[in-house]
Write a protein that holds these residues in place. Structure first.
Motif, PDB file in Angstrom:
ATOM      1  N   GLU A   7       0.831  -1.207   0.000  1.00  0.00           N
ATOM      2  CA  GLU A   7       0.000   0.000   0.000  1.00  0.00           C
ATOM      3  C   GLU A   7       0.864   1.254   0.000  1.00  0.00           C
ATOM      4  O   GLU A   7       0.575   2.223  -0.706  1.00  0.00           O
ATOM      5  CB  GLU A   7      -0.933  -0.005   1.203  1.00  0.00           C
ATOM      6  N   LEU A   8       1.945   1.225   0.774  1.00  0.00           N
ATOM      7  CA  LEU A   8       2.865   2.370   0.788  1.00  0.00           C
ATOM      8  C   LEU A   8       3.561   2.528  -0.562  1.00  0.00           C
ATOM      9  O   LEU A   8       3.801   3.655  -1.015  1.00  0.00           O
ATOM     10  CB  LEU A   8       3.893   2.200   1.905  1.00  0.00           C
ATOM     11  N   VAL A   9       3.858   1.400  -1.213  1.00  0.00           N
ATOM     12  CA  VAL A   9       4.434   1.473  -2.559  1.00  0.00           C
ATOM     13  C   VAL A   9       3.444   2.125  -3.518  1.00  0.00           C
ATOM     14  O   VAL A   9       3.820   2.967  -4.348  1.00  0.00           O
ATOM     15  CB  VAL A   9       4.814   0.061  -3.052  1.00  0.00           C
ATOM     16  N   GLY A  10       2.180   1.745  -3.404  1.00  0.00           N
ATOM     17  CA  GLY A  10       1.151   2.361  -4.236  1.00  0.00           C
ATOM     18  C   GLY A  10       1.016   3.845  -3.982  1.00  0.00           C
ATOM     19  O   GLY A  10       0.860   4.643  -4.924  1.00  0.00           O
ATOM     20  N   ILE A  11       1.088   4.249  -2.712  1.00  0.00           N
ATOM     21  CA  ILE A  11       1.015   5.669  -2.372  1.00  0.00           C
ATOM     22  C   ILE A  11       2.182   6.413  -2.994  1.00  0.00           C
ATOM     23  O   ILE A  11       2.027   7.513  -3.550  1.00  0.00           O
ATOM     24  CB  ILE A  11       0.997   5.844  -0.844  1.00  0.00           C
ATOM     25  N   ALA A  12       3.378   5.816  -2.926  1.00  0.00           N
ATOM     26  CA  ALA A  12       4.555   6.452  -3.520  1.00  0.00           C
ATOM     27  C   ALA A  12       4.392   6.599  -5.028  1.00  0.00           C
ATOM     28  O   ALA A  12       4.749   7.643  -5.603  1.00  0.00           O
ATOM     29  CB  ALA A  12       5.804   5.646  -3.196  1.00  0.00           C
ATOM     30  N   ALA A  13       3.838   5.584  -5.682  1.00  0.00           N
ATOM     31  CA  ALA A  13       3.642   5.650  -7.128  1.00  0.00           C
ATOM     32  C   ALA A  13       2.632   6.724  -7.493  1.00  0.00           C
ATOM     33  O   ALA A  13       2.836   7.511  -8.437  1.00  0.00           O
ATOM     34  CB  ALA A  13       3.190   4.296  -7.656  1.00  0.00           C
ATOM     35  N   PHE A  14       1.523   6.793  -6.748  1.00  0.00           N
ATOM     36  CA  PHE A  14       0.522   7.825  -7.012  1.00  0.00           C
ATOM     37  C   PHE A  14       1.116   9.213  -6.770  1.00  0.00           C
ATOM     38  O   PHE A  14       0.884  10.143  -7.550  1.00  0.00           O
ATOM     39  CB  PHE A  14      -0.690   7.620  -6.102  1.00  0.00           C
ATOM     40  N   ALA A  16       4.212  10.073  -7.007  1.00  0.00           N
ATOM     41  CA  ALA A  16       5.162  10.360  -8.080  1.00  0.00           C
ATOM     42  C   ALA A  16       4.449  10.847  -9.329  1.00  0.00           C
ATOM     43  O   ALA A  16       4.897  11.804  -9.983  1.00  0.00           O
ATOM     44  CB  ALA A  16       5.990   9.111  -8.399  1.00  0.00           C
ATOM     45  N   SER A  17       3.331  10.225  -9.672  1.00  0.00           N
ATOM     46  CA  SER A  17       2.600  10.655 -10.864  1.00  0.00           C
ATOM     47  C   SER A  17       2.070  12.078 -10.702  1.00  0.00           C
ATOM     48  O   SER A  17       2.117  12.876 -11.638  1.00  0.00           O
ATOM     49  CB  SER A  17       1.452   9.686 -11.170  1.00  0.00           C
ATOM     50  N   GLY A  18       1.584  12.392  -9.503  1.00  0.00           N
ATOM     51  CA  GLY A  18       1.112  13.750  -9.250  1.00  0.00           C
ATOM     52  C   GLY A  18       2.239  14.758  -9.269  1.00  0.00           C
ATOM     53  O   GLY A  18       2.114  15.855  -9.831  1.00  0.00           O
ATOM     54  N   ALA A  19       3.374  14.392  -8.674  1.00  0.00           N
ATOM     55  CA  ALA A  19       4.509  15.300  -8.633  1.00  0.00           C
ATOM     56  C   ALA A  19       5.094  15.539 -10.023  1.00  0.00           C
ATOM     57  O   ALA A  19       5.489  16.659 -10.364  1.00  0.00           O
ATOM     58  CB  ALA A  19       5.584  14.751  -7.692  1.00  0.00           C
ATOM     59  N   VAL A  20       5.150  14.492 -10.840  1.00  0.00           N
ATOM     60  CA  VAL A  20       5.651  14.643 -12.211  1.00  0.00           C
ATOM     61  C   VAL A  20       4.748  15.598 -13.001  1.00  0.00           C
ATOM     62  O   VAL A  20       5.231  16.457 -13.750  1.00  0.00           O
ATOM     63  CB  VAL A  20       5.741  13.278 -12.908  1.00  0.00           C
ATOM     64  N   ALA A  21       3.443  15.455 -12.829  1.00  0.00           N
ATOM     65  CA  ALA A  21       2.520  16.363 -13.504  1.00  0.00           C
ATOM     66  C   ALA A  21       2.725  17.800 -13.027  1.00  0.00           C
ATOM     67  O   ALA A  21       2.662  18.749 -13.819  1.00  0.00           O
ATOM     68  CB  ALA A  21       1.074  15.928 -13.250  1.00  0.00           C
ATOM     69  N   ALA A  22       2.991  17.964 -11.737  1.00  0.00           N
ATOM     70  CA  ALA A  22       3.223  19.302 -11.188  1.00  0.00           C
ATOM     71  C   ALA A  22       4.510  19.907 -11.732  1.00  0.00           C
ATOM     72  O   ALA A  22       4.565  21.097 -12.054  1.00  0.00           O
ATOM     73  CB  ALA A  22       3.273  19.236  -9.662  1.00  0.00           C
ATOM     74  N   VAL A  23       5.556  19.100 -11.849  1.00  0.00           N
ATOM     75  CA  VAL A  23       6.812  19.590 -12.426  1.00  0.00           C
ATOM     76  C   VAL A  23       6.591  20.021 -13.873  1.00  0.00           C
ATOM     77  O   VAL A  23       7.087  21.062 -14.315  1.00  0.00           O
ATOM     78  CB  VAL A  23       7.905  18.500 -12.344  1.00  0.00           C
ATOM     79  N   HIS A  79      13.654  14.893 -10.920  1.00  0.00           N
ATOM     80  CA  HIS A  79      12.642  14.557 -11.923  1.00  0.00           C
ATOM     81  C   HIS A  79      13.207  14.041 -13.246  1.00  0.00           C
ATOM     82  O   HIS A  79      12.567  13.206 -13.903  1.00  0.00           O
ATOM     83  CB  HIS A  79      11.689  15.733 -12.163  1.00  0.00           C
ATOM     84  N   PRO A  80      14.401  14.467 -13.700  1.00  0.00           N
ATOM     85  CA  PRO A  80      14.919  13.854 -14.940  1.00  0.00           C
ATOM     86  C   PRO A  80      15.152  12.344 -14.791  1.00  0.00           C
ATOM     87  O   PRO A  80      14.863  11.564 -15.704  1.00  0.00           O
ATOM     88  CB  PRO A  80      16.234  14.605 -15.180  1.00  0.00           C
ATOM     89  N   THR A  81      15.640  11.936 -13.622  1.00  0.00           N
ATOM     90  CA  THR A  81      15.853  10.505 -13.386  1.00  0.00           C
ATOM     91  C   THR A  81      14.536   9.766 -13.281  1.00  0.00           C
ATOM     92  O   THR A  81      14.379   8.655 -13.821  1.00  0.00           O
ATOM     93  CB  THR A  81      16.664  10.299 -12.086  1.00  0.00           C
ATOM     94  N   TRP A  86       9.954   6.008 -15.879  1.00  0.00           N
ATOM     95  CA  TRP A  86       8.504   6.198 -15.908  1.00  0.00           C
ATOM     96  C   TRP A  86       7.743   4.878 -16.098  1.00  0.00           C
ATOM     97  O   TRP A  86       6.652   4.705 -15.572  1.00  0.00           O
ATOM     98  CB  TRP A  86       8.119   7.200 -16.994  1.00  0.00           C
ATOM     99  N   ARG A  87       8.323   3.939 -16.835  1.00  0.00           N
ATOM    100  CA  ARG A  87       7.641   2.651 -17.013  1.00  0.00           C
ATOM    101  C   ARG A  87       7.505   1.923 -15.679  1.00  0.00           C
ATOM    102  O   ARG A  87       6.467   1.294 -15.413  1.00  0.00           O
ATOM    103  CB  ARG A  87       8.413   1.787 -18.012  1.00  0.00           C
ATOM    104  N   ALA A  88       8.541   2.008 -14.851  1.00  0.00           N
ATOM    105  CA  ALA A  88       8.463   1.385 -13.530  1.00  0.00           C
ATOM    106  C   ALA A  88       7.408   2.077 -12.677  1.00  0.00           C
ATOM    107  O   ALA A  88       6.671   1.425 -11.926  1.00  0.00           O
ATOM    108  CB  ALA A  88       9.825   1.439 -12.836  1.00  0.00           C
ATOM    109  N   VAL A  89       7.318   3.406 -12.799  1.00  0.00           N
ATOM    110  CA  VAL A  89       6.306   4.153 -12.048  1.00  0.00           C
ATOM    111  C   VAL A  89       4.904   3.734 -12.490  1.00  0.00           C
ATOM    112  O   VAL A  89       4.000   3.572 -11.659  1.00  0.00           O
ATOM    113  CB  VAL A  89       6.504   5.675 -12.229  1.00  0.00           C
ATOM    114  N   LEU A  90       4.704   3.536 -13.796  1.00  0.00           N
ATOM    115  CA  LEU A  90       3.400   3.097 -14.289  1.00  0.00           C
ATOM    116  C   LEU A  90       3.041   1.715 -13.766  1.00  0.00           C
ATOM    117  O   LEU A  90       1.876   1.451 -13.441  1.00  0.00           O
ATOM    118  CB  LEU A  90       3.402   3.088 -15.822  1.00  0.00           C
ATOM    119  N   LEU A  91       4.037   0.834 -13.676  1.00  0.00           N
ATOM    120  CA  LEU A  91       3.794  -0.498 -13.117  1.00  0.00           C
ATOM    121  C   LEU A  91       3.366  -0.401 -11.661  1.00  0.00           C
ATOM    122  O   LEU A  91       2.376  -1.019 -11.237  1.00  0.00           O
ATOM    123  CB  LEU A  91       5.049  -1.350 -13.243  1.00  0.00           C
TER     124      LEU A  91
END
Length: 204
Positions: A7-14, A16-23, A79-81, A86-91
Motif C-alpha cells: 500500500e505504501l508502494v502504491g502511495i509512492a507511485a501515485f 510520483a505521478s502527481g509530482a511529475v505532472a506538477a513539475v 525529476h529527470p531521473t 517512468w515505465r516502472a512508475v506506471l507499473l
C-alpha cells in the motif's frame, strides 16, 4: 505486513505521478509536494468521507503523509531521473490502483454499503486522487477522456463485491480483484487501448 508495504508502494507511485505532472506544469516545490499528496491520498480521503469515517485514515496515519511528501520532494529534485524510470512508475501505479480499489471496496462492504455502492466507492478510492490532480491543474480528468483506468478499477471492484455476495473467502477474492485491475491496466498500456468516445457530429 506485506499488504501494508504494498500500500505504501502504491502511495509512492501515485504521489510520483502527481509530482511529475506538477513539475511539468512548472509549479514550485510546495505545489509539487501538495499535488503529490493530493494524488496519493485524495481517493482514500474521499472514500472515508463517503463512508462517514472520521477523521480519514490518511490524516491520522503518519506513514501515508510521510511517504507521499518525501516522494514529492524526490521527484522535484530528481525529476529527470524519475522520467527515465517512468515505465516502472506506471507499473507501481497499476499495483497501487489494484490495492486501493479492492481495499476501498472491501471497506465499504464491511461498513454495510450495498454492493453497487461499494463498487463505486472502491473505484473512487483508486481514481479520486488522479481526478483531483487534474482538476487542480485545470485539466479534464484523464480517467474521463482516455486510457483504460476507471474501467479497470470498476471491474476489479465488481469482482470483490461479487465474491462477497457469494460469501467466498475475502483474501483470495481481494487478490483476484487486484490481479484483474493490474492485468487490465497493464494490458491497456501495452496495447494502447482507450475507452471509446462519441463521434463528432456534422459541422454547422
Amino acid at each position: 505486513m506485506l499488504l501494508a508495504a504494498l500500500e505504501l508502494v502504491g502511495i509512492a507511485a501515485f504521489a510520483a505521478s502527481g509530482a511529475v505532472a506538477a513539475v511539468g506544469a512548472r509549479l514550485d516545490v510546495f505545489g509539487v509536494v501538495v499535488l503529490g499528496l493530493t494524488t496519493a491520498l485524495g481517493g482514500g480521503i474521499i472514500r472515508d468521507v463517503l463512508l462517514g469515517v472520521h477523521p480519514p485514515a490518511a490524516l491520522v496515519s503518519w506513514p501515508y503523509l510521510a511517504v507521499a511528501g518525501v516522494t514529492g520532494l524526490v521527484v522535484f529534485w530528481f525529476h529527470p531521473t524519475v522520467a527515465k524510470l517512468w515505465r516502472a512508475v506506471l507499473l507501481l501505479d497499476a499495483v497501487g490502483l489494484g490495492l486501493f480499489v479492492t481495499a476501498g471496496t472491501t471497506t465499504a462492504l464491511a461498513l454495510g454499503a450495498p454492493p453497487y455502492a461499494a463498487c463505486l466507492v472502491g473505484m473512487t478510492t483508486g481514481i479520486g486522487g488522479g481526478a483531483l490532480r487534474d482538476v487542480l491543474l485545470r485539466e479534464i480528468p484523464l480517467v474521463l477522456r482516455r486510457e483504460i483506468y476507471a474501467v479497470a478499477a470498476l471491474c476489479g471492484a465488481v469482482v470483490v463485491a461479487f465474491g462477497d455476495y457469494l460469501e467466498l473467502p475475502a483474501v483470495p477474492v481481494t487478490l483476484v480483484g487486484s490481479v484483474v485491475i493490474v492485468g487490465l491496466r497493464l494490458l491497456a498500456l501495452w496495447r494502447h487501448w482507450n475507452a471509446p468516445v462519441a463521434r463528432s457530429g456534422p459541422e454547422t
